[in-house]
Motif scaffolding. Structure first.
Motif, PDB file in Angstrom:
ATOM      1  N   THR A  28      -7.239  10.086  -0.700  1.00  0.00           N
ATOM      2  CA  THR A  28      -6.199  10.490  -1.636  1.00  0.00           C
ATOM      3  C   THR A  28      -4.881  10.179  -0.954  1.00  0.00           C
ATOM      4  N   VAL A  29      -4.026   9.424  -1.626  1.00  0.00           N
ATOM      5  CA  VAL A  29      -2.744   9.023  -1.056  1.00  0.00           C
ATOM      6  C   VAL A  29      -1.629   9.588  -1.923  1.00  0.00           C
ATOM      7  N   GLU A  34      -5.927  10.434  -6.164  1.00  0.00           N
ATOM      8  CA  GLU A  34      -7.295  10.466  -5.647  1.00  0.00           C
ATOM      9  C   GLU A  34      -7.907   9.071  -5.629  1.00  0.00           C
ATOM     10  N   ASN A  35      -8.693   8.821  -4.588  1.00  0.00           N
ATOM     11  CA  ASN A  35      -9.407   7.539  -4.435  1.00  0.00           C
ATOM     12  C   ASN A  35      -8.478   6.336  -4.516  1.00  0.00           C
ATOM     13  N   ALA A  36      -7.284   6.465  -3.956  1.00  0.00           N
ATOM     14  CA  ALA A  36      -6.312   5.364  -4.003  1.00  0.00           C
ATOM     15  C   ALA A  36      -6.793   4.171  -3.189  1.00  0.00           C
ATOM     16  N   ALA A  71      -0.997  -0.494  -6.820  1.00  0.00           N
ATOM     17  CA  ALA A  71      -0.654   0.239  -8.039  1.00  0.00           C
ATOM     18  C   ALA A  71      -0.976   1.721  -7.858  1.00  0.00           C
ATOM     19  N   ALA A  72      -2.103   2.012  -7.207  1.00  0.00           N
ATOM     20  CA  ALA A  72      -2.478   3.407  -6.974  1.00  0.00           C
ATOM     21  C   ALA A  72      -1.570   4.069  -5.948  1.00  0.00           C
ATOM     22  N   VAL A  73      -1.236   3.350  -4.888  1.00  0.00           N
ATOM     23  CA  VAL A  73      -0.459   3.938  -3.787  1.00  0.00           C
ATOM     24  C   VAL A  73       1.033   4.023  -4.112  1.00  0.00           C
TER      25      VAL A  73
END
Length: 144
Positions: free
Chosen positions: A14-15, A19-21, A87-89
């Motif tokens: 998780t970043v 979650e799940n980045a 994109a997630a981070v």
């Protein structure tokens, strides 16, 4: 069909609340090699980018340079982790946004480096006792 399951060390992280980045094995030397290589390449990009920004004649030119380097930075980081990791981070924030005196790409990569360093140390402490346990078990089996 038979199934084998084993601990491969992959960890989902998780970043900054996402979650799940990213997912990686922090003690994998191949990942560490790619990570350090990527970090060095990103540092070089940072230096070239800084020079290109200084040569920009207008604010629009400067933003165009930043956008170009942000896209390249995202490609490099995504190739290390997986497509969509940036994109997630970072979401829609530029990887060159500053925080704590460093660009956020550097803050992220340094946190990954710290995680890997800690994982290597933890794994090294576990290796010898586990190996000794199996050596002892198989030595006893051979004596029978």
């Amino acid at each position: 069909m038979a199934v084998l399951s084993f601990d491969n060390g992959l960890v989902s992280y998780t970043v900054n609340g996402v979650e799940n980045a990213v997912k990686f094995n922090p003690s994998d030397p191949n990942f560490a090699d790619r990570m350090y290589t990527t970090f060095e390449a990103l540092e070089k990009k940072q230096t070239v980018r800084d020079g290109d920004i200084q040569q920009a004649k207008t604010a629009a030119d400067m933003l165009k340079v930043i956008r170009k380097y942000d896209e390249e930075m995202r490609e490099a980081i995504d190739s290390l982790f997986s497509e969509g990791a940036c994109a997630a981070v970072f979401g829609d924030m530029s990887t060159y946004a500053m925080a704590g005196g460093l660009p956020v790409w550097a803050n992220f990569m340094l946190s990954v480096i710290d995680e890997c360093d800690g994982a290597f140390a933890r794994e090294q402490k576990q290796v010898n006792p586990k190996i000794q346990k199996y050596i002892k078990k198989y030595q006893q089996a051979q004596k029978k």
